[in-house]
Design an enzyme around this catalytic site. Structure first.
Site, PDB file in Angstrom:
ATOM      1  N   VAL A 216       0.774  14.773  19.023  1.00 13.06           N
ATOM      2  CA  VAL A 216      -0.195  14.029  19.832  1.00 13.06           C
ATOM      3  C   VAL A 216      -0.509  14.704  21.160  1.00 13.06           C
ATOM      4  O   VAL A 216      -1.511  14.374  21.802  1.00 13.06           O
ATOM      5  CB  VAL A 216       0.251  12.559  20.097  1.00 13.06           C
ATOM      6  CG1 VAL A 216       0.283  11.758  18.808  1.00 13.06           C
ATOM      7  CG2 VAL A 216       1.578  12.506  20.834  1.00 13.06           C
TER       8      VAL A 216
ATOM      9  N   LYS B 171       4.221   4.929  30.667  1.00 13.18           N
ATOM     10  CA  LYS B 171       4.054   3.667  29.942  1.00 13.18           C
ATOM     11  C   LYS B 171       3.161   2.687  30.725  1.00 13.18           C
ATOM     12  O   LYS B 171       2.386   1.932  30.129  1.00 13.18           O
ATOM     13  CB  LYS B 171       5.438   3.057  29.664  1.00 13.18           C
ATOM     14  CG  LYS B 171       6.252   3.877  28.668  1.00 13.18           C
ATOM     15  CD  LYS B 171       5.714   3.691  27.280  1.00 13.18           C
ATOM     16  CE  LYS B 171       5.874   4.877  26.382  1.00 13.18           C
ATOM     17  NZ  LYS B 171       5.314   4.690  25.052  1.00 13.18           N
TER      18      LYS B 171
ATOM     19  N   GLY C  52       0.815  -1.215   0.000  1.00 13.96           N
ATOM     20  CA  GLY C  52       0.000   0.000   0.000  1.00 13.96           C
ATOM     21  C   GLY C  52       0.845   1.261   0.000  1.00 13.96           C
ATOM     22  O   GLY C  52       2.063   1.211  -0.111  1.00 13.96           O
TER      23      GLY C  52
ATOM     24  N   TYR D 269       8.795   8.616  32.597  1.00 15.10           N
ATOM     25  CA  TYR D 269       8.567   7.757  31.421  1.00 15.10           C
ATOM     26  C   TYR D 269       7.885   6.441  31.842  1.00 15.10           C
ATOM     27  O   TYR D 269       6.895   6.013  31.240  1.00 15.10           O
ATOM     28  CB  TYR D 269       9.906   7.481  30.739  1.00 15.10           C
ATOM     29  CG  TYR D 269       9.816   6.519  29.577  1.00 15.10           C
ATOM     30  CD1 TYR D 269       9.350   6.947  28.343  1.00 15.10           C
ATOM     31  CD2 TYR D 269      10.178   5.181  29.714  1.00 15.10           C
ATOM     32  CE1 TYR D 269       9.249   6.068  27.268  1.00 15.10           C
ATOM     33  CE2 TYR D 269      10.090   4.293  28.655  1.00 15.10           C
ATOM     34  CZ  TYR D 269       9.631   4.740  27.434  1.00 15.10           C
ATOM     35  OH  TYR D 269       9.527   3.868  26.385  1.00 15.10           O
TER      36      TYR D 269
ATOM     37  N   ALA E 124       6.109   5.840  34.436  1.00 11.32           N
ATOM     38  CA  ALA E 124       4.719   6.092  34.846  1.00 11.32           C
ATOM     39  C   ALA E 124       3.824   6.268  33.620  1.00 11.32           C
ATOM     40  O   ALA E 124       2.688   5.778  33.583  1.00 11.32           O
ATOM     41  CB  ALA E 124       4.665   7.342  35.726  1.00 11.32           C
TER      42      ALA E 124
ATOM     43  N   SER F 166       5.921  -0.194  26.915  1.00 11.65           N
ATOM     44  CA  SER F 166       7.334  -0.478  27.141  1.00 11.65           C
ATOM     45  C   SER F 166       7.438  -1.500  28.262  1.00 11.65           C
ATOM     46  O   SER F 166       6.489  -1.675  29.036  1.00 11.65           O
ATOM     47  CB  SER F 166       8.073   0.802  27.564  1.00 11.65           C
ATOM     48  OG  SER F 166       9.438   0.520  27.825  1.00 11.65           O
TER      49      SER F 166
ATOM     50  N   THR G  76      -1.338  -7.647  26.709  1.00 14.51           N
ATOM     51  CA  THR G  76      -0.008  -7.106  26.418  1.00 14.51           C
ATOM     52  C   THR G  76       0.868  -8.208  25.835  1.00 14.51           C
ATOM     53  O   THR G  76       0.680  -9.382  26.143  1.00 14.51           O
ATOM     54  CB  THR G  76       0.665  -6.589  27.703  1.00 14.51           C
ATOM     55  OG1 THR G  76       0.707  -7.649  28.657  1.00 14.51           O
ATOM     56  CG2 THR G  76      -0.107  -5.409  28.288  1.00 14.51           C
TER      57      THR G  76
ATOM     58  N   ASN H 258       1.788   5.272  18.953  1.00 13.14           N
ATOM     59  CA  ASN H 258       3.202   4.928  19.110  1.00 13.14           C
ATOM     60  C   ASN H 258       4.076   6.114  19.504  1.00 13.14           C
ATOM     61  O   ASN H 258       5.139   5.928  20.089  1.00 13.14           O
ATOM     62  CB  ASN H 258       3.693   4.314  17.798  1.00 13.14           C
ATOM     63  CG  ASN H 258       5.204   4.189  17.755  1.00 13.14           C
ATOM     64  OD1 ASN H 258       5.764   3.237  18.302  1.00 13.14           O
ATOM     65  ND2 ASN H 258       5.882   5.157  17.136  1.00 13.14           N
TER      66      ASN H 258
ATOM     67  N   ILE I  35      14.980  -1.585  21.562  1.00 14.87           N
ATOM     68  CA  ILE I  35      14.851  -1.726  20.111  1.00 14.87           C
ATOM     69  C   ILE I  35      15.738  -0.671  19.452  1.00 14.87           C
ATOM     70  O   ILE I  35      15.689   0.512  19.846  1.00 14.87           O
ATOM     71  CB  ILE I  35      13.376  -1.492  19.688  1.00 14.87           C
ATOM     72  CG1 ILE I  35      12.414  -2.351  20.534  1.00 14.87           C
ATOM     73  CG2 ILE I  35      13.200  -1.764  18.191  1.00 14.87           C
ATOM     74  CD1 ILE I  35      12.627  -3.841  20.487  1.00 14.87           C
TER      75      ILE I  35
HETATM   76  P1  NAP Z   1      12.136   7.707  18.121  1.00 13.19           P
HETATM   77  O1  NAP Z   1      13.083   6.984  17.243  1.00 13.19           O
HETATM   78  O2  NAP Z   1      12.620   8.899  18.880  1.00 13.19           O
HETATM   79  O3  NAP Z   1      10.840   8.110  17.282  1.00 13.19           O
HETATM   80  C1  NAP Z   1       9.788   8.780  17.927  1.00 13.19           C
HETATM   81  C2  NAP Z   1       8.706   9.130  16.949  1.00 13.19           C
HETATM   82  O4  NAP Z   1       7.651   9.820  17.667  1.00 13.19           O
HETATM   83  C3  NAP Z   1       9.166  10.096  15.860  1.00 13.19           C
HETATM   84  O5  NAP Z   1       8.436   9.840  14.690  1.00 13.19           O
HETATM   85  C4  NAP Z   1       8.790  11.456  16.441  1.00 13.19           C
HETATM   86  O6  NAP Z   1       8.680  12.429  15.410  1.00 13.19           O
HETATM   87  C5  NAP Z   1       7.444  11.109  17.073  1.00 13.19           C
HETATM   88  N1  NAP Z   1       7.000  12.031  18.118  1.00 13.19           N
HETATM   89  C6  NAP Z   1       7.639  12.438  19.240  1.00 13.19           C
HETATM   90  N2  NAP Z   1       6.874  13.318  19.917  1.00 13.19           N
HETATM   91  C7  NAP Z   1       5.734  13.484  19.198  1.00 13.19           C
HETATM   92  C8  NAP Z   1       4.563  14.256  19.354  1.00 13.19           C
HETATM   93  N3  NAP Z   1       4.395  15.094  20.396  1.00 13.19           N
HETATM   94  N4  NAP Z   1       3.593  14.161  18.427  1.00 13.19           N
HETATM   95  C9  NAP Z   1       3.731  13.340  17.349  1.00 13.19           C
HETATM   96  N5  NAP Z   1       4.818  12.585  17.141  1.00 13.19           N
HETATM   97  C10 NAP Z   1       5.809  12.668  18.055  1.00 13.19           C
HETATM   98  O7  NAP Z   1      11.537   6.731  19.256  1.00 13.19           O
HETATM   99  P2  NAP Z   1      11.349   5.129  19.256  1.00 13.19           P
HETATM  100  O8  NAP Z   1      12.497   4.540  19.946  1.00 13.19           O
HETATM  101  O9  NAP Z   1      10.975   4.658  17.914  1.00 13.19           O
HETATM  102  O10 NAP Z   1      10.093   5.002  20.247  1.00 13.19           O
HETATM  103  C11 NAP Z   1       8.778   4.917  19.717  1.00 13.19           C
HETATM  104  C12 NAP Z   1       7.848   4.420  20.824  1.00 13.19           C
HETATM  105  O11 NAP Z   1       8.307   3.179  21.312  1.00 13.19           O
HETATM  106  C13 NAP Z   1       7.753   5.357  22.028  1.00 13.19           C
HETATM  107  O12 NAP Z   1       6.430   5.385  22.518  1.00 13.19           O
HETATM  108  C14 NAP Z   1       8.676   4.696  23.034  1.00 13.19           C
HETATM  109  O13 NAP Z   1       8.315   4.989  24.357  1.00 13.19           O
HETATM  110  C15 NAP Z   1       8.428   3.236  22.711  1.00 13.19           C
HETATM  111  N6  NAP Z   1       9.518   2.337  23.131  1.00 13.19           N
HETATM  112  C16 NAP Z   1      10.736   2.398  22.513  1.00 13.19           C
HETATM  113  C17 NAP Z   1      11.733   1.502  22.913  1.00 13.19           C
HETATM  114  C18 NAP Z   1      13.073   1.450  22.237  1.00 13.19           C
HETATM  115  O14 NAP Z   1      13.913   0.659  22.668  1.00 13.19           O
HETATM  116  N7  NAP Z   1      13.331   2.198  21.196  1.00 13.19           N
HETATM  117  C19 NAP Z   1      11.485   0.600  23.956  1.00 13.19           C
HETATM  118  C20 NAP Z   1      10.238   0.604  24.571  1.00 13.19           C
HETATM  119  C21 NAP Z   1       9.247   1.460  24.133  1.00 13.19           C
HETATM  120  P3  NAP Z   1       8.906  14.008  15.702  1.00 13.19           P
HETATM  121  O15 NAP Z   1      10.045  14.119  16.671  1.00 13.19           O
HETATM  122  O16 NAP Z   1       9.169  14.602  14.354  1.00 13.19           O
HETATM  123  O17 NAP Z   1       7.620  14.499  16.296  1.00 13.19           O
END
Ligand code: NAP
Length: 264
Positions: free
Chosen positions: A72, A168, A63, A164, A166, A150, A247, A98, A197
């Site tokens: 958000v 999640k 797609g 953070y 809290a 998370s 979950t 996300n 990740i």
């Molecule tokens: P990332 O690489 O920093 O990407 C974050 C994404 O969220 C980007 O697209 C960013 O774009 C967007 N974003 C941030 N604030 C925003 C807002 N106010 N409105 C709309 N978009 C927003 O982070 P990631 O590691 O992929 O994490 C993504 C999710 O996975 C998060 O919820 C994080 O808590 C969760 N997570 C990540 C890990 C990990 O190991 N990476 C582990 C557990 C959970 P812009 O900055 O342009 O807005």
């Protein structure tokens, strides 16, 4: 197993980078029409173009992915994004909440603004997105909500990330009540709980962080965004239609050992 995803209308918040971009890729490659959001327009447009090209090279062709600017933490922005997505795709079937931020801040120094920022994006952003999407998901007849939570907060702790954690854990509390409110409309809501990740955001935490994390993962590697996308696709599929308020931990076994020695 993801045949039912083809043709679905999908919204992925924070889909311009990292895990969200991986989730968007998974849905687009499986034939869905996907909108990704984020605040930075340049990276959003670039990601949409790249993901659409990759999906087009799939057999059968996938797609299209388009980008809409969205924040958000702003309720009006969430409403506008959902309205535009419905206008673009003619409906909305799957919402992936996300978008998230994870700045470190020890409690002794944490300012009210730092606390507000994390809760506004990670927790209130989930509320605002789901509230905005509810009418369209009800209309869909097979609405699906998938939260990126998370392990940090619901299962584990990490010094410096109390706000953070809290946020999640809060997403999971939100999910359980929302599931009951939405069940009669046939909408399911579930959460993926990633471990560590490899993403742009995680990379910002530095090489020492990544090395020590890798050493604590029984499967011996950090997770990929595709690992999380596969879990999200499962929750969105027809095959998962009887699963709600649940979950799925995707962490390479990281939360299992009691200590490094316990890994054998
Ligand atoms: P990332 O690489 O920093 O990407 C974050 C994404 O969220 C980007 O697209 C960013 O774009 C967007 N974003 C941030 N604030 C925003 C807002 N106010 N409105 C709309 N978009 C927003 O982070 P990631 O590691 O992929 O994490 C993504 C999710 O996975 C998060 O919820 C994080 O808590 C969760 N997570 C990540 C890990 C990990 O190991 N990476 C582990 C557990 C959970 P812009 O900055 O342009 O807005």
């Amino acid at each position: 197993m993801f045949e039912s995803i083809s043709g679905r209308s999908v919204l992925v918040t924070g889909g311009t980078k990292g895990i969200g971009k991986g989730i968007a890729a998974g849905f687009a490659n499986a034939g869905a029409q996907v909108v990704i959001t984020g605040r930075d327009e340049a990276s959003g447009e670039q990601a949409a173009e790249q993901l659409t090209a990759a999906a087009a090279s799939m057999i059968p062709a996938g797609g299209k992915v388009s980008y809409l600017r969205g924040d958000v933490s702003d309720q009006a922005s969430c409403a506008a994004v959902v309205e535009a997505t419905v206008g673009k795709h003619g409906g909305l079937d799957v919402v992936c909440c996300n978008a998230g931020i994870f700045p470190a801040s020890p409690l002794a120094d944490m300012t009210p603004a730092e606390l507000d920022d994390v809760l506004a994006t990670n927790l209130k952003g989930t509320f605002f997105t789901v509230q905005a999407a509810l009418p369209a998901l009800t209309e869909s007849g097979h609405g699906r909500i998938i939260l990126t939570s998370s392990i940090t907060g619901p299962i584990t702790g990490y010094a410096g990330w109390s706000h953070y954690g809290a946020s999640k854990a809060g997403q999971l509390g939100f999910m359980r009540s929302a599931a009951l409110e939405f069940a009669k409309a046939g909408i399911t809501i579930n959460a993926v709980m990633p471990g560590n990740i490899i993403t742009e955001g995680l990379g910002d935490l530095g090489a020492d962080y990544l090395t020590s994390m890798e050493a604590s993962i029984p499967l011996g590697r950090l997770g990929s965004v595709a690992d999380i996308a596969n879990a999200a696709l499962f929750f969105a599929s027809d095959e998962a239609g009887y699963i709600t308020a649940q979950t799925l931990v995707v962490d390479g076994g990281q939360t299992v050992p009691e200590s490094l020695q316990a890994m054998g």
